[in-house]
Design a protein around this motif. Sequence first.
Motif, short mmCIF file in Angstrom:
data_model
loop_
_atom_site.label_atom_id
_atom_site.label_comp_id
_atom_site.label_asym_id
_atom_site.label_seq_id
_atom_site.Cartn_x
_atom_site.Cartn_y
_atom_site.Cartn_z
N GLY A 83 -33.85 14.13 -4.94
CA GLY A 83 -33.62 14.09 -3.49
C GLY A 83 -32.15 14.29 -3.15
N MET A 84 -31.27 13.68 -3.94
CA MET A 84 -29.84 13.83 -3.70
C MET A 84 -29.38 15.28 -3.92
SD MET A 84 -28.32 10.28 -5.33
CE MET A 84 -26.65 10.57 -4.71
N LEU A 85 -29.92 15.91 -4.97
CA LEU A 85 -29.57 17.31 -5.25
C LEU A 85 -30.03 18.21 -4.11
CD1 LEU A 85 -28.39 19.24 -7.43
CD2 LEU A 85 -30.73 19.51 -8.27
N ILE A 86 -31.27 18.00 -3.65
CA ILE A 86 -31.79 18.79 -2.53
C ILE A 86 -30.94 18.55 -1.28
CG2 ILE A 86 -33.74 19.04 -0.94
CD1 ILE A 86 -35.58 18.53 -3.36
N GLY A 87 -30.61 17.28 -1.02
CA GLY A 87 -29.80 16.95 0.15
C GLY A 87 -28.44 17.60 0.13
N TYR A 88 -27.83 17.66 -1.07
CA TYR A 88 -26.49 18.25 -1.20
C TYR A 88 -26.49 19.71 -0.75
CZ TYR A 88 -21.99 19.60 -3.15
OH TYR A 88 -20.70 20.06 -3.30
N PHE A 89 -27.52 20.46 -1.13
CA PHE A 89 -27.53 21.90 -0.85
C PHE A 89 -28.22 22.25 0.46
CE2 PHE A 89 -26.85 21.99 -5.49
CZ PHE A 89 -25.75 22.82 -5.52
N ILE A 90 -29.15 21.40 0.92
CA ILE A 90 -29.94 21.81 2.10
C ILE A 90 -29.12 21.84 3.37
CG2 ILE A 90 -30.80 19.56 2.93
CD1 ILE A 90 -33.61 20.93 3.00
N VAL A 91 -28.06 21.00 3.45
CA VAL A 91 -27.25 20.98 4.66
C VAL A 91 -26.55 22.31 4.89
CG1 VAL A 91 -25.14 20.08 3.57
CG2 VAL A 91 -25.61 19.56 5.96
N LYS A 92 -26.29 23.05 3.81
CA LYS A 92 -25.64 24.35 3.95
C LYS A 92 -26.54 25.36 4.66
CE LYS A 92 -23.17 23.63 -0.43
NZ LYS A 92 -21.80 23.50 0.09
N ALA A 93 -27.85 25.09 4.70
CA ALA A 93 -28.80 25.99 5.35
C ALA A 93 -29.06 25.61 6.81
CB ALA A 93 -30.11 26.02 4.58
#
Length: 508
Positions: free
Chosen positions: A338-348
């Motif tokens: 979840g943390m990994l997804i959260g780190y990158f998803i904000v860029k989208a």
Amino acid sequence: MRLHHRLKEKVLESVSSVLPITVIVLILSITIAPLTPGALILFIFGAVLLILGMGFFTLGVDMSMIPMGEGIGVQMSKSKTILISLAVCLILGILITVAEPDLQVLANQVPAVPNPVLIFTVAAGVGIFLLLAEVRMLFQIPLSYTLVFFYAIIFLMAFCTPDSFVPVSFDSGGVTTGPVTVPFIMALGIGMASVRSDKNSNSDSFGLIALCSIGPVMAVLLLGIFYHPSETVYAPSEIAVIATTKDAAREFLTGIPHYAGEVTTALLPIILLFLVFQLLFRRFHRHQLLKIVSGLVYTYIGLILFLTGVNVGFMPAGQHIGAAIAQSPYKVLLIPIGMLIGYFIVKAEPAVLVLTKQVEEISNGSISQKSIEHSLSIGIALSVGIAMIRILTGISIMWFLIPGYLISLIMTFFVPQIFTGIAFDSGGVASGPMTATFLLPLAMGACEAVGGNILTDAFGIVAMVAMTPLCTIQLLGLSSRLKEHLPPRQPRAKEEVEDCILYFDAED
């Protein structure tokens, strides 16, 4: 630069933003969270639409929404009648909020309250607090004092509201600041502040989104106290059965008219308000108007593609991945994944790109896009990690919201004012469509799989996403202030360097 070259640049930027989250989902789909072929096809198609939509949207915002907002903001600040400016803020806040697509989605998931009641309650909150934001700028009231005052009231109200309604209240503050409202309101603030020439004008250009996020929370908490809702149930979307790529294409083609209608409803109030403004003040020339119209077309196309991609393609994948990981023997992996997804998803998130660009321009490059993006990514990673811990343990959201907001509000008195405005604006900006259509289904799928309470454990992830950047971006501001007070490193004198060389030569 020609228009098609600018569009190509924007699309390439969106590729770099969307590609990491796409790769993460593809890796998960062939390891611990296998997706059905239909869900995978929908996700890939959705990623393509996401990339194209972000490209068109960001170009359109540069050409239309930002000039419109800045122009109206400048004209309002020049007005000799304060009451007219305040009335415009109130009407503008209500109109653009009623039309926000994310709010419509939230209203559909709260059956205990009729949709019009919830929507107009939230819209009234945004309108009143946009008016208060204008008052704050006119009288140059420090943002930190304003935030402390209103958040103290919010948490007092939260203790008087039914527990099951508190997460919905805090989530409403995030969904109202979506891709339609954020660029316009941010530009409005920049326009209002640009008329002033004092030292705090740049700092005060940020903070409108922060206050507009407070209004809905307070309004919905009041609704929870007096309306006495019996239940607030989130109904997860059904995953369509996809047998062929033709079926997948049909899903997207069916979704496009629906989201085209939503985007039309969202943009129409802003366009009508701008037309009235232009007829009254004649601020923009013919060439500028043609550019704005072209930009609105790009914005319209971009939002349709983006919303169709995330709602049809990303929502089923998020729900399925969350459930698959939670049902596996390694459910604790929900936290790091979840943390990994959260780190990158904000860029989208499309509005994040608008915010970071505006920050770099207003600060004349002293606050870079990369530094804000990195701070935001860290904040969202923490928020999703905490959300997954809540799902696995059932800890109340208030154990995280109260300390988080307390720390962030204390920090407002120690960081440069511009960072406070950016931080509290970014909280609303980060909790956009990607959070509602991927992170929320991810949390709900996981919560349902572990047998948790979806209402109290999964709901509230939007609130967490809106809270953690307040701390991480202000930490960035605190580090910049500390660097200013550190004495500069003095270069060694030439003689000292030569003595060192001679010493080491003698040792050899």
